[in-house]
Design an enzyme around this catalytic site. Structure first.
Site, PDB file in Angstrom:
ATOM      1  N   GLU A 128       0.295   4.051  -6.260  1.00 26.81           N
ATOM      2  CA  GLU A 128      -0.817   3.368  -5.588  1.00 26.81           C
ATOM      3  C   GLU A 128      -0.327   2.095  -4.894  1.00 26.81           C
ATOM      4  O   GLU A 128      -0.770   1.762  -3.790  1.00 26.81           O
ATOM      5  CB  GLU A 128      -1.909   2.996  -6.598  1.00 26.81           C
ATOM      6  CG  GLU A 128      -2.546   4.186  -7.294  1.00 26.81           C
ATOM      7  CD  GLU A 128      -1.837   4.575  -8.594  1.00 26.81           C
ATOM      8  OE1 GLU A 128      -0.601   4.467  -8.670  1.00 26.81           O
ATOM      9  OE2 GLU A 128      -2.544   5.005  -9.516  1.00 26.81           O
ATOM     10  N   CYS A 182      -2.966  -1.114 -11.318  1.00 29.69           N
ATOM     11  CA  CYS A 182      -3.297  -0.505 -10.024  1.00 29.69           C
ATOM     12  C   CYS A 182      -4.790  -0.599  -9.739  1.00 29.69           C
ATOM     13  O   CYS A 182      -5.187  -0.721  -8.580  1.00 29.69           O
ATOM     14  CB  CYS A 182      -2.816   0.940  -9.970  1.00 29.69           C
ATOM     15  SG  CYS A 182      -1.025   1.029  -9.709  1.00 29.69           S
ATOM     16  N   CYS A 205       4.297   1.619  -8.953  1.00 27.49           N
ATOM     17  CA  CYS A 205       3.397   2.775  -9.013  1.00 27.49           C
ATOM     18  C   CYS A 205       3.136   3.343  -7.620  1.00 27.49           C
ATOM     19  O   CYS A 205       3.275   2.640  -6.607  1.00 27.49           O
ATOM     20  CB  CYS A 205       2.065   2.364  -9.632  1.00 27.49           C
ATOM     21  SG  CYS A 205       2.110   2.144 -11.418  1.00 27.49           S
TER      22      CYS A 205
HETATM   23  N1  THU Z   1       2.367   5.616 -12.545  1.00 27.67           N
HETATM   24  C1  THU Z   1       1.871   5.537 -11.262  1.00 27.67           C
HETATM   25  O1  THU Z   1       2.617   5.691 -10.281  1.00 27.67           O
HETATM   26  N2  THU Z   1       0.553   5.282 -11.119  1.00 27.67           N
HETATM   27  C2  THU Z   1      -0.321   5.133 -12.151  1.00 27.67           C
HETATM   28  O2  THU Z   1      -1.450   4.733 -11.928  1.00 27.67           O
HETATM   29  C3  THU Z   1       0.095   5.499 -13.501  1.00 27.67           C
HETATM   30  C4  THU Z   1       1.557   5.425 -13.735  1.00 27.67           C
HETATM   31  C5  THU Z   1       3.812   5.864 -12.716  1.00 27.67           C
HETATM   32  C6  THU Z   1       4.563   4.661 -13.220  1.00 27.67           C
HETATM   33  C7  THU Z   1       5.766   5.311 -13.852  1.00 27.67           C
HETATM   34  O3  THU Z   1       6.749   5.519 -12.840  1.00 27.67           O
HETATM   35  C8  THU Z   1       5.270   6.659 -14.326  1.00 27.67           C
HETATM   36  O4  THU Z   1       4.027   6.883 -13.667  1.00 27.67           O
HETATM   37  C9  THU Z   1       5.040   6.729 -15.829  1.00 27.67           C
HETATM   38  O5  THU Z   1       4.248   5.682 -16.269  1.00 27.67           O
END
Ligand code: THU
Length: 132
Positions: free
Chosen positions: A52, A86, A50
């Site tokens: 974060e 996260c 992610c």
């Molecule tokens: N995602 C994030 O980067 N942060 C979050 O808090 C929510 C989800 C990303 C993970 C994945 O690559 C995409 O969003 C879809 O879930």
């Protein structure tokens, strides 16, 4: 550039070919450092990370340990909150009062706190009786 601007710029570099959902994050640390991250997906889907997590890793790698403020930017119909994992990762380096700012690309902004997003969180105090 504003912290939201930093997160928006990071989002543009996201590697999200599988979900098509790009996310950017930016942290201002307690000592004034600015760190950003984007989601980095993988063909082996669970291996993706992610936005974060990327920003937190950059902060820690630079020697900072305290998040003063964190921004998450994505293109949703409403501002996108951090996923559960996260929230726990943020909690490692933040307190319940730490501001978490959620912004969508169209300019909608939600201001909340880690404590509101992760009430009753697991912390090191729960491990007081751990056998070491
Ligand atoms: N995602 C994030 O980067 N942060 C979050 O808090 C929510 C989800 C990303 C993970 C994945 O690559 C995409 O969003 C879809 O879930």
């Amino acid at each position: 550039m504003s912290l939201i601007g930093v997160a928006r710029t990071a989002r543009e570099n996201a590697h999200a070919p599988y979900s098509g959902f790009k996310v950017g994050a930016a942290i201002r640390s307690s000592d004034g450092g600015i760190y950003s991250g984007c989601n980095v997906e993988n063909v082996a889907y669970p291996e993706g990370t992610c936005a974060e997590a990327g920003a937190i890793a950059a902060m820690v790698c630079d020697g900072s340990r305290k998040i003063a403020e964190i921004v998450v930017v994505a293109d949703g119909p409403s501002p996108v909150p951090p996923c559960g994992g996260c929230r726990q990762k943020i909690a490692e380096f933040a307190g319940p009062e730490t501001p978490v700012i959620l912004a969508s690309l169209d300019g909608a902004i939600t201001r909340t706190t880690l404590g509101a997003l992760l009430p009753g969180s697991f912390g090191s105090d729960h491990m007081e009786r751990a056998e070491t």
